[in-house]
Design an enzyme around this catalytic site. Structure first.
Site, PDB file in Angstrom:
ATOM      1  NE  ARG A 130      -4.271  -1.725   2.034  1.00 23.06           N
ATOM      2  CZ  ARG A 130      -5.281  -1.736   1.176  1.00 23.06           C
ATOM      3  NH1 ARG A 130      -5.367  -0.807   0.256  1.00 23.06           N
ATOM      4  NH2 ARG A 130      -6.215  -2.670   1.249  1.00 23.06           N
ATOM      5  CG  ASP A 175      -6.467   6.577  -3.136  1.00 22.93           C
ATOM      6  OD1 ASP A 175      -7.056   7.539  -3.683  1.00 22.93           O
ATOM      7  OD2 ASP A 175      -6.647   6.251  -1.955  1.00 22.93           O
ATOM      8  CE  LYS A 179      -6.795  -3.325  -6.079  1.00 21.62           C
ATOM      9  NZ  LYS A 179      -6.133  -3.140  -4.786  1.00 21.62           N
ATOM     10  CB  THR A 180     -10.897  -2.156  -5.668  1.00 24.21           C
ATOM     11  OG1 THR A 180     -11.354  -2.279  -4.316  1.00 24.21           O
ATOM     12  CG2 THR A 180     -11.888  -1.294  -6.435  1.00 24.21           C
ATOM     13  CB  ILE A 181     -13.061  -7.000  -3.614  1.00 20.86           C
ATOM     14  CG1 ILE A 181     -12.640  -6.364  -2.292  1.00 20.86           C
ATOM     15  CG2 ILE A 181     -12.123  -8.105  -4.030  1.00 20.86           C
ATOM     16  CD1 ILE A 181     -12.922  -7.242  -1.079  1.00 20.86           C
ATOM     17  CG  ASP A 182     -13.556  -2.010  -1.395  1.00 19.28           C
ATOM     18  OD1 ASP A 182     -13.585  -3.200  -1.047  1.00 19.28           O
ATOM     19  OD2 ASP A 182     -12.973  -1.125  -0.746  1.00 19.28           O
ATOM     20  CE1 TYR A 213     -28.112 -19.252  18.122  1.00 19.60           C
ATOM     21  CE2 TYR A 213     -27.924 -20.820  16.307  1.00 19.60           C
ATOM     22  CZ  TYR A 213     -27.792 -20.511  17.648  1.00 19.60           C
ATOM     23  OH  TYR A 213     -27.327 -21.466  18.513  1.00 19.60           O
TER      24      TYR A 213
HETATM   25  P1  FBP Z   1      -8.367  -1.898  -2.116  1.00 12.74           P
HETATM   26  O1  FBP Z   1      -9.189  -0.658  -2.072  1.00 12.74           O
HETATM   27  O2  FBP Z   1      -6.912  -1.640  -2.041  1.00 12.74           O
HETATM   28  O3  FBP Z   1      -8.736  -2.754  -3.285  1.00 12.74           O
HETATM   29  O4  FBP Z   1      -8.702  -2.765  -0.830  1.00 12.74           O
HETATM   30  C1  FBP Z   1     -10.005  -3.094  -0.513  1.00 12.74           C
HETATM   31  C2  FBP Z   1     -10.132  -3.773   0.832  1.00 12.74           C
HETATM   32  O5  FBP Z   1     -10.308  -5.156   0.671  1.00 12.74           O
HETATM   33  C3  FBP Z   1     -11.287  -3.150   1.617  1.00 12.74           C
HETATM   34  O6  FBP Z   1     -12.488  -3.790   1.287  1.00 12.74           O
HETATM   35  C4  FBP Z   1     -10.851  -3.318   3.038  1.00 12.74           C
HETATM   36  O7  FBP Z   1     -11.388  -2.331   3.882  1.00 12.74           O
HETATM   37  C5  FBP Z   1      -9.376  -3.161   2.948  1.00 12.74           C
HETATM   38  O8  FBP Z   1      -8.993  -3.573   1.655  1.00 12.74           O
HETATM   39  C6  FBP Z   1      -8.632  -3.953   3.980  1.00 12.74           C
HETATM   40  O9  FBP Z   1      -7.287  -3.793   3.751  1.00 12.74           O
HETATM   41  P2  FBP Z   1      -6.146  -4.543   4.566  1.00 12.74           P
HETATM   42  O10 FBP Z   1      -6.298  -6.000   4.277  1.00 12.74           O
HETATM   43  O11 FBP Z   1      -4.901  -3.956   4.033  1.00 12.74           O
HETATM   44  O12 FBP Z   1      -6.407  -4.227   5.982  1.00 12.74           O
END
Ligand code: FBP
Length: 553
Positions: free
Chosen positions: A144, A175, A201-204, A242
């Site tokens: 990062r 970023d 890229k990003t799962i978010d 639950y």
């Molecule tokens: P990126 O934005 O770098 O793709 O990361 C996404 C993410 O998986 C978020 O969903 C999560 O909050 C964060 O990374 C957790 O990061 P780390 O594993 O570095 O704590």
């Protein structure tokens, strides 16, 4: 290394690619572009990369195939893992070798710091073959480190010159791609002769816009979480005892929670962007959950599922103010705070420095959460939301409220809650066919942009709700996605983050159906595990979000 039968089968999976990437191709350039906002400022900051045209890659005659000089390329994985990263690298590698078998690909190790510190490895065919269609970022590792200082860029030039690297591909989120653009501009200004290409890229799922339909990894991660949620729902509906509070990753935007809700139809799905738009308090959220629990209890249904986006806490306006004050206060008084012995002393110290309004919010929080809010910040000074157990906080607050209602005779049910957090379970999963195909195509496209001498572009593959052969490949200038935002007290050019659009079709679908999902006994969907082999309607479907956005469901 021993491998599972699926791992062995996936090694020979041939990703499906758009028609235009199969044989010889050529570039079509569109009209000059503009940034999404703040055009004058962005233009001034990026004089060399502003206004570039969108590029389309189209099929060409083999005879027109250009003879290209040999080139060395470097690749970086940046930020959190996302399924499919290895396929971007495999596509890039294959694309480069097709252009000229003498081309070389270097992987910078451990993220952007690998470029600055000169840590690299040549990626050869036997290495690439071990990682085709696999999850994870372990081929070269990720990191990062932010690429934003001139000395870092200059170190990069030295390292690239040493390796003869003429292009760097940065695979990252908003970023990292912003930084890719800054780097591209700097290298042009310096006439360094190094191109920079970004990959989304990003799962978010929050790196998307008019051109980029989705970031890679979102598809697989959501399918993994949805499988787990579906399994939990089947258990809840079987055991009937639950309430499951399930927090889902997504640092800021709620795209993952929303997509999982569309795939599984839980009883409740909170959306941070809605909470913010409606200026909701923590109590409003608790009351909303309690209302559903009480209504279901009245029907004898003392079970259910609640999806909670990871970033929720930062979207509750009063919490946002509290967190901003805590960030400031800890940045200024971190040493004194850390030197205090007990949690109680720390709590009192913090309370003494907060504004009256934030002190009240802080005081009312469960102690565990208040403590988590003062834990270590990330390298950018932000709260690490993935470490804040919002789901436990909500269980505690909901239980309290239900106990009060019970005492008043307004709730007769039984509340037993379990908490879950799904994030790491999906970030390195074996990429779905969609992500395997999409990522490989992104990689091949990046090799073409390099061959065409482009820089400051993001590799673009779109028309993603159509079969892969109809996807369209090309490049989009990164400056086109930028606007000015305040970061660490200063206005900076950044790629606009895509939050959930409350007027968009995916949210509208949730809004139209959530009352029925809250109430009904049988609305749960059980998606089951990702399928890699079988009919296309089972194996190759994009996310519900994409389909709704494109009017395909
Ligand atoms: P990126 O934005 O770098 O793709 O990361 C996404 C993410 O998986 C978020 O969903 C999560 O909050 C964060 O990374 C957790 O990061 P780390 O594993 O570095 O704590």
């Amino acid at each position: 290394m021993q491998k599972s039968p699926l791992q062995i089968a996936r090694a020979s999976y041939q990703p499906k690619v758009p028609r235009s990437l199969r044989g010889a191709m050529m570039l079509h350039e569109g009209k000059a572009t503009q940034s999404v906002a703040d055009q004058e400022e962005i233009k001034k900051l990026f004089p060399n990369t502003y206004g570039l045209p969108v590029i389309d890659l189209v099929e060409a005659n083999e005879a027109d195939k250009p003879i290209l000089p040999q080139v060395n390329v470097g690749v970086i994985l940046s930020g959190g893992q996302a399924p499919g990263g290895h396929n971007v690298i495999a596509g890039l590698f294959d694309g480069l070798k097709r252009l000229n078998p003498e081309n070389k690909l270097y992987g910078f190790l451990g993220g952007p710091s690998g470029l600055i510190e000169g840590k690299y490895q040549e990626l050869t065919a036997d290495i690439i073959d071990q990682y085709r269609n696999t999850g994870g970022f372990d081929i070269i590792g990720s990191g990062r480190t932010k690429l934003e200082e001139t000395w870092q860029f200059d170190n990069g030039i030295e390292v690239c010159n040493k390796l003869g690297v003429k292009a760097v591909v940065i695979i990252g989120g908003d970023d990292s791609n912003t930084n890719a653009c800054v780097l591209a501009e700097y290298y042009l200004q310096k006439k360094a002769g190094i191109q920079v290409i970004g990959c989304p890229k990003t799962i978010d799922g929050d790196l998307k816009n008019e051109m980029i339909e989705t970031s890679f990894g979102f598809d697989t991660a959501c399918k993994v979480y949805s499988e787990l949620i579906g399994n939990i729902q089947r258990d809840a509906n079987s055991a009937k005892k639950y309430w499951h509070f399930i927090r889902l990753m997504g640092r800021s935007a709620s795209h993952i929670a929303l997509e999982c809700a569309l795939q599984t139809q839980p009883n409740i799905c909170l959306i941070s962007e809605e909470v913010q738009a409606k200026n909701m308090t923590l109590n409003d959220i608790v009351n909303q959950i309690v209302d559903v629990i009480v209504a279901r209890a009245d029907k004898g249904l003392n079970f259910g599922t609640i999806l909670i986006p990871e970033g929720l806490i930062e979207f509750i306006p009063a919490m946002k103010r509290l967190i901003a004050e805590l960030n400031d206060l800890l940045a200024k008084n971190g040493e004194t705070f850390n030197a205090l012995d007990s949690d109680d002393e720390k709590r009192q110290f913090v309370k003494g420095l907060l504004s009256e309004e934030s002190r009240e919010v802080y005081r009312d929080l469960p102690k565990g959460i208040a403590k988590q809010l003062t834990m270590d910040r990330d390298p950018h000074g932000n709260v690490q939301v993935s470490l804040i157990e919002t789901e436990k906080m909500l269980i505690e607050m909901v239980a309290k409220k239900l106990a009060l209602l019970k005492a008043e005779g307004k709730y007769k049910g039984k509340f037993s809650a379990l908490n879950h957090f799904f994030g790491y379970e999906g970030r390195c999963a074996i990429p779905s066919n969609f992500d395997a195909d999409y990522c490989y195509s992104i990689g091949v496209t990046a090799s073409q942009l390099i061959a065409a001498g482009k820089t400051g572009y993001m590799s673009l593959v779109r028309n993603l709700t159509a079969p892969a052969e109809e996807w369209l490949a090309g490049g989009v200038p990164i400056t086109m996605m930028m606007n000015m935002e305040r970061r660490n007290g200063k206005m900076k050019p950044v790629i606009q983050k895509a939050l959930v659009d409350l007027n968009g079709a995916p949210f509208k679908y949730l809004e139209a159906h959530r009352a029925e999902w809250a109430d009904e006994h049988l609305s749960y969907i059980y998606p089951g595990p990702i399928q890699y082999y079988g009919p296309t309607e089972v194996c190759d479907q994009p996310t519900q979000t994409l389909k709704l956005e494109k009017g395909k469901c």
